[in-house]
Design a protein around this motif. Sequence first.
Motif, PDB file in Angstrom:
ATOM      1  N   LYS B  48       1.003  -0.961   0.002  1.00  0.00           N
ATOM      2  CA  LYS B  48      -0.111   0.015  -0.244  1.00  0.00           C
ATOM      3  C   LYS B  48       0.841   0.995   0.141  1.00  0.00           C
ATOM      4  N   VAL B  49       0.502   2.117  -0.559  1.00  0.00           N
ATOM      5  CA  VAL B  49       1.001   3.388  -0.577  1.00  0.00           C
ATOM      6  C   VAL B  49       0.038   4.625  -0.388  1.00  0.00           C
ATOM      7  N   VAL B  50       0.534   5.500   0.385  1.00  0.00           N
ATOM      8  CA  VAL B  50      -0.556   6.614   0.634  1.00  0.00           C
ATOM      9  C   VAL B  50      -0.025   7.808   0.188  1.00  0.00           C
ATOM     10  N   LEU B  51      -0.877   8.468  -0.808  1.00  0.00           N
ATOM     11  CA  LEU B  51      -0.652   9.709  -1.722  1.00  0.00           C
ATOM     12  C   LEU B  51      -1.473  10.783  -1.299  1.00  0.00           C
ATOM     13  N   ARG B  52      -0.929  11.992  -1.770  1.00  0.00           N
ATOM     14  CA  ARG B  52      -1.569  13.305  -1.258  1.00  0.00           C
ATOM     15  C   ARG B  52      -2.457  13.943  -2.318  1.00  0.00           C
ATOM     16  N   ALA B  53      -3.718  14.422  -2.023  1.00  0.00           N
ATOM     17  CA  ALA B  53      -4.295  15.161  -3.115  1.00  0.00           C
ATOM     18  C   ALA B  53      -4.689  16.440  -2.175  1.00  0.00           C
ATOM     19  N   ASP B  54      -5.123  17.676  -2.844  1.00  0.00           N
ATOM     20  CA  ASP B  54      -5.355  18.665  -2.196  1.00  0.00           C
ATOM     21  C   ASP B  54      -6.825  19.409  -2.315  1.00  0.00           C
ATOM     22  N   SER B  55      -7.571  18.460  -2.751  1.00  0.00           N
ATOM     23  CA  SER B  55      -9.114  18.950  -2.941  1.00  0.00           C
ATOM     24  C   SER B  55     -10.002  18.084  -3.394  1.00  0.00           C
ATOM     25  N   GLU B  56     -11.191  18.379  -3.237  1.00  0.00           N
ATOM     26  CA  GLU B  56     -12.290  17.256  -3.566  1.00  0.00           C
ATOM     27  C   GLU B  56     -12.486  17.147  -5.012  1.00  0.00           C
ATOM     28  N   SER B  57     -12.259  18.005  -5.797  1.00  0.00           N
ATOM     29  CA  SER B  57     -12.294  17.676  -7.042  1.00  0.00           C
ATOM     30  C   SER B  57     -11.256  17.027  -7.614  1.00  0.00           C
ATOM     31  N   GLU B  58      -9.977  17.177  -7.076  1.00  0.00           N
ATOM     32  CA  GLU B  58      -8.852  16.228  -7.566  1.00  0.00           C
ATOM     33  C   GLU B  58      -9.124  14.797  -7.425  1.00  0.00           C
ATOM     34  N   LEU B  59      -9.622  14.739  -6.113  1.00  0.00           N
ATOM     35  CA  LEU B  59     -10.226  13.289  -5.701  1.00  0.00           C
ATOM     36  C   LEU B  59     -11.036  12.674  -6.815  1.00  0.00           C
ATOM     37  N   PHE B  60     -12.128  13.439  -6.982  1.00  0.00           N
ATOM     38  CA  PHE B  60     -13.146  12.731  -7.794  1.00  0.00           C
ATOM     39  C   PHE B  60     -12.713  12.694  -9.301  1.00  0.00           C
ATOM     40  N   GLU B  61     -11.777  13.429  -9.684  1.00  0.00           N
ATOM     41  CA  GLU B  61     -11.156  13.249 -10.976  1.00  0.00           C
ATOM     42  C   GLU B  61     -10.343  11.971 -10.989  1.00  0.00           C
ATOM     43  N   LEU B  62      -9.655  11.770 -10.022  1.00  0.00           N
ATOM     44  CA  LEU B  62      -8.993  10.481  -9.961  1.00  0.00           C
ATOM     45  C   LEU B  62      -9.722   9.339  -9.955  1.00  0.00           C
ATOM     46  N   ALA B  63     -10.885   9.465  -9.347  1.00  0.00           N
ATOM     47  CA  ALA B  63     -11.929   8.369  -9.072  1.00  0.00           C
ATOM     48  C   ALA B  63     -12.379   8.114 -10.343  1.00  0.00           C
ATOM     49  N   GLU B  64     -12.760   9.294 -11.362  1.00  0.00           N
ATOM     50  CA  GLU B  64     -13.354   8.817 -12.586  1.00  0.00           C
ATOM     51  C   GLU B  64     -12.074   8.067 -13.555  1.00  0.00           C
ATOM     52  N   LYS B  65     -11.139   8.444 -13.260  1.00  0.00           N
ATOM     53  CA  LYS B  65      -9.926   7.768 -14.296  1.00  0.00           C
ATOM     54  C   LYS B  65      -9.859   6.504 -13.739  1.00  0.00           C
ATOM     55  N   ALA B  66     -10.142   6.160 -12.479  1.00  0.00           N
ATOM     56  CA  ALA B  66      -9.918   4.832 -12.050  1.00  0.00           C
ATOM     57  C   ALA B  66     -11.147   3.983 -12.504  1.00  0.00           C
ATOM     58  N   LYS B  67     -12.199   4.547 -12.489  1.00  0.00           N
ATOM     59  CA  LYS B  67     -13.608   3.951 -13.085  1.00  0.00           C
ATOM     60  C   LYS B  67     -13.333   3.665 -14.534  1.00  0.00           C
ATOM     61  N   SER B  68     -12.855   4.718 -15.389  1.00  0.00           N
ATOM     62  CA  SER B  68     -12.627   4.519 -16.800  1.00  0.00           C
ATOM     63  C   SER B  68     -11.769   3.343 -16.988  1.00  0.00           C
ATOM     64  N   GLU B  69     -10.605   3.245 -16.096  1.00  0.00           N
ATOM     65  CA  GLU B  69      -9.552   2.070 -16.299  1.00  0.00           C
ATOM     66  C   GLU B  69     -10.244   0.683 -15.778  1.00  0.00           C
TER      67      GLU B  69
END
Lengths: 112, 112
Positions: B48-69
Motif C-alpha cells: 500500500k502507498v499513501v498519496l496526497r491530494a489537495d481538493s475534493e475535485s482532484e479526488l473525484f477526477e482521480l476516481a473517474e479515471k480509475a473507473k474508466s480504467e
Amino acid sequence: MKQAIVARKDLGMGAGKLAAQVAHASLMAYEDADAKTRSAWKGEGQKKVVLRADSESELFELAEKAKSERLPHAVVRDAGHTQLDPGTASALAVGPAKDRAVDAVTGELSLY
Amino acid sequence: MKQAIVARKDLGMGAGKLAAQVAHASLMAYEDADAKTRSAWKGEGQKKVVLRADSESELFELAEKAKSERLPHAVVRDAGHTQLDPGTASALAVGPAKDRAVDAVTGELSLY
C-alpha cells in the motif's frame, strides 16, 4: 460494532506511513473475522478507531489479550523498506467485534 | 501489485483520523476487486502507498479515471462525527491492481 487499531507512537512514523500500517492491520484483522461478523460490521458503516501504544511489549500484551478473548486480531510487522527496521511490530487491530468486547482489550488506551 | 490510497491533505486531518479514513478506503476498494486479484495482492504482502491530494475535485477526477480504467476503487465520505463535515470526501483507494495500472491513475501524485 467496531474495530480498534492500536499503533505505536514511539516509532515516530510519518502520517502516511502510519496510515498504511493501520490499513494493513485493519484488513488483516478483518480477514480474521467470520463472514457474519464482517458483514454486520460493514452494514453498520465499518466503524474504526485509531489508538495509541508506546512500545512493542504493550502491543504484544494487547494482542495476547485479544487472543485470549477470541477476538479477530492481527499484528503488523513492517517489511522495513522505508522508515522502520525489518520486522518491527508497528500496529495491532482488534475486531470487528461488539464495542464492549473490543473495549475489554483496548478500552484504557488514548486516541492516537 | 499495489494499492494506492489518495488522501486529502487540505482537510488538515489529525494523524489518527487520517489513518482511519485511509483504512476505510483501502478496505472498500479491496472489496471492489475480484477474488483472484485480492488473493494475488495478499500473497505479495498487500503493498500500500499513501498519496496526497489537495481538493475534493482532484479526488473525484482521480476516481473517474480509475473507473474508466476499470480498476477497483472507492471514495470515502466521512460520517462527520468528529473532525469533518458530514459527507466530506476524504480519501480514494485505487487497486489492488498491477503497479503500472495503478500508476496510470495516481503516478503523478506525491507521497502524503
